[in-house]
Design a protein around this motif. Structure first.
Motif, PDB file in Angstrom:
ATOM      1  N   THR A 235      -2.083  26.121  51.988  1.00 24.17           N
ATOM      2  CA  THR A 235      -1.696  25.892  53.388  1.00 24.17           C
ATOM      3  C   THR A 235      -2.722  26.591  54.271  1.00 24.17           C
ATOM      4  N   ARG A 236      -2.345  27.767  54.746  1.00 27.96           N
ATOM      5  CA  ARG A 236      -3.273  28.619  55.485  1.00 27.96           C
ATOM      6  C   ARG A 236      -2.711  30.027  55.468  1.00 27.96           C
ATOM      7  N   VAL A 237      -3.586  30.994  55.747  1.00 23.33           N
ATOM      8  CA  VAL A 237      -3.168  32.390  55.728  1.00 23.33           C
ATOM      9  C   VAL A 237      -3.854  33.122  56.874  1.00 23.33           C
ATOM     10  N   ASP A 238      -3.146  34.064  57.452  1.00 21.99           N
ATOM     11  CA  ASP A 238      -3.724  34.922  58.469  1.00 21.99           C
ATOM     12  C   ASP A 238      -4.742  35.835  57.776  1.00 21.99           C
ATOM     13  N   THR A 239      -5.969  35.861  58.284  1.00 23.69           N
ATOM     14  CA  THR A 239      -7.026  36.636  57.619  1.00 23.69           C
ATOM     15  C   THR A 239      -6.697  38.124  57.586  1.00 23.69           C
ATOM     16  N   THR A 240      -6.063  38.626  58.641  1.00 24.72           N
ATOM     17  CA  THR A 240      -5.705  40.045  58.663  1.00 24.72           C
ATOM     18  C   THR A 240      -4.720  40.360  57.539  1.00 24.72           C
ATOM     19  N   GLU A 241      -3.721  39.508  57.348  1.00 20.26           N
ATOM     20  CA  GLU A 241      -2.745  39.714  56.268  1.00 20.26           C
ATOM     21  C   GLU A 241      -3.414  39.654  54.906  1.00 20.26           C
ATOM     22  N   LEU A 242      -4.328  38.710  54.739  1.00 21.68           N
ATOM     23  CA  LEU A 242      -5.046  38.593  53.464  1.00 21.68           C
ATOM     24  C   LEU A 242      -5.872  39.846  53.191  1.00 21.68           C
ATOM     25  N   LEU A 243      -6.577  40.328  54.195  1.00 26.83           N
ATOM     26  CA  LEU A 243      -7.448  41.498  53.995  1.00 26.83           C
ATOM     27  C   LEU A 243      -6.641  42.783  53.800  1.00 26.83           C
ATOM     28  N   VAL A 244      -5.477  42.885  54.423  1.00 25.51           N
ATOM     29  CA  VAL A 244      -4.601  44.033  54.173  1.00 25.51           C
ATOM     30  C   VAL A 244      -4.088  43.986  52.733  1.00 25.51           C
ATOM     31  N   ALA A 245      -3.687  42.802  52.279  1.00 23.22           N
ATOM     32  CA  ALA A 245      -3.233  42.643  50.891  1.00 23.22           C
ATOM     33  C   ALA A 245      -4.371  42.972  49.920  1.00 23.22           C
TER      34      ALA A 245
ATOM     35  N   LYS B  94     -14.099  36.652  50.685  1.00 23.73           N
ATOM     36  CA  LYS B  94     -15.413  36.516  51.340  1.00 23.73           C
ATOM     37  C   LYS B  94     -15.288  35.698  52.631  1.00 23.73           C
ATOM     38  N   LYS B  95     -14.605  34.559  52.561  1.00 21.23           N
ATOM     39  CA  LYS B  95     -14.440  33.702  53.741  1.00 21.23           C
ATOM     40  C   LYS B  95     -13.608  34.397  54.814  1.00 21.23           C
ATOM     41  N   ALA B  96     -12.571  35.141  54.399  1.00 22.66           N
ATOM     42  CA  ALA B  96     -11.730  35.856  55.365  1.00 22.66           C
ATOM     43  C   ALA B  96     -12.545  36.912  56.109  1.00 22.66           C
ATOM     44  N   LYS B  97     -13.419  37.611  55.391  1.00 22.10           N
ATOM     45  CA  LYS B  97     -14.273  38.620  56.028  1.00 22.10           C
ATOM     46  C   LYS B  97     -15.258  37.965  56.986  1.00 22.10           C
ATOM     47  N   GLU B  98     -15.811  36.836  56.593  1.00 28.09           N
ATOM     48  CA  GLU B  98     -16.757  36.114  57.454  1.00 28.09           C
ATOM     49  C   GLU B  98     -16.070  35.604  58.719  1.00 28.09           C
ATOM     50  N   LEU B  99     -14.840  35.126  58.574  1.00 25.42           N
ATOM     51  CA  LEU B  99     -14.106  34.539  59.694  1.00 25.42           C
ATOM     52  C   LEU B  99     -13.638  35.589  60.691  1.00 25.42           C
ATOM     53  N   GLY B 100     -13.297  36.754  60.189  1.00 29.74           N
ATOM     54  CA  GLY B 100     -12.721  37.754  61.072  1.00 29.74           C
ATOM     55  C   GLY B 100     -11.272  37.417  61.336  1.00 29.74           C
ATOM     56  N   LYS B 101     -10.809  37.643  62.555  1.00 29.87           N
ATOM     57  CA  LYS B 101      -9.413  37.351  62.884  1.00 29.87           C
ATOM     58  C   LYS B 101      -9.207  35.857  63.027  1.00 29.87           C
ATOM     59  N   GLY B 102      -8.064  35.410  62.544  1.00 24.71           N
ATOM     60  CA  GLY B 102      -7.737  33.990  62.656  1.00 24.71           C
ATOM     61  C   GLY B 102      -7.009  33.500  61.429  1.00 24.71           C
ATOM     62  N   TRP B 103      -7.044  32.212  61.258  1.00 25.96           N
ATOM     63  CA  TRP B 103      -6.371  31.556  60.127  1.00 25.96           C
ATOM     64  C   TRP B 103      -7.394  30.982  59.167  1.00 25.96           C
ATOM     65  N   LEU B 104      -7.140  31.193  57.889  1.00 26.62           N
ATOM     66  CA  LEU B 104      -8.038  30.706  56.848  1.00 26.62           C
ATOM     67  C   LEU B 104      -7.337  29.606  56.065  1.00 26.62           C
ATOM     68  N   SER B 105      -8.010  28.477  55.921  1.00 21.58           N
ATOM     69  CA  SER B 105      -7.490  27.388  55.109  1.00 21.58           C
ATOM     70  C   SER B 105      -8.639  26.841  54.259  1.00 21.58           C
ATOM     71  N   LEU B 106      -8.505  27.011  52.959  1.00 27.03           N
ATOM     72  CA  LEU B 106      -9.548  26.573  52.029  1.00 27.03           C
ATOM     73  C   LEU B 106      -9.157  25.323  51.272  1.00 27.03           C
ATOM     74  N   GLY B 107      -8.065  24.702  51.677  1.00 29.38           N
ATOM     75  CA  GLY B 107      -7.583  23.495  50.995  1.00 29.38           C
ATOM     76  C   GLY B 107      -8.609  22.398  51.001  1.00 29.38           C
TER      77      GLY B 107
END
Length: 91
Positions: free
Chosen positions: A33-43, A77-90
């Motif tokens: 689906t998608r994930v908040d990059t901040t939540e992913l990086l905290v995890a 890697k993509k979450a770090k590049e994106l910074g804040k926002g939503w990540l969707s790699l689908g």
């Protein structure tokens, strides 16, 4: 979320296993689906407290990718590049 087993170390405590599974679920969300990059990086930060070594991290990434088709390395890697926002790699 798909139904498969996760690579875990049975020597981890229940809290550690929970944190690692939470991280893997964030990776799944990034692909499905998608994930908040901040939540992913905290995890990921919590995951790294449990798995501080690069060798074990790479091994778990390979095992998780083999089971799920999802790369923890690429998602982080993509979450770090994106910074804040939503990540969707689908696909």
């Amino acid at each position: 979320m798909k139904n498969y087993t996760y690579p875990i170390d049975l020597s981890w405590s229940t809290d550690e296993i929970t944190s690692v599974l939470h991280f893997f679920s964030k990776i799944e969300a990034a692909y499905e689906t998608r994930v908040d990059t901040t939540e992913l990086l905290v995890a990921y930060d919590h995951f790294k407290q449990i798995v501080p070594g690069k060798a074990q991290e790479k091994q778990l990434d390979r095992e998780f990718e083999k089971l799920s088709g999802y790369s923890t390395y690429q998602a982080v890697k993509k979450a770090k590049e994106l910074g804040k926002g939503w990540l969707s790699l689908g696909k």
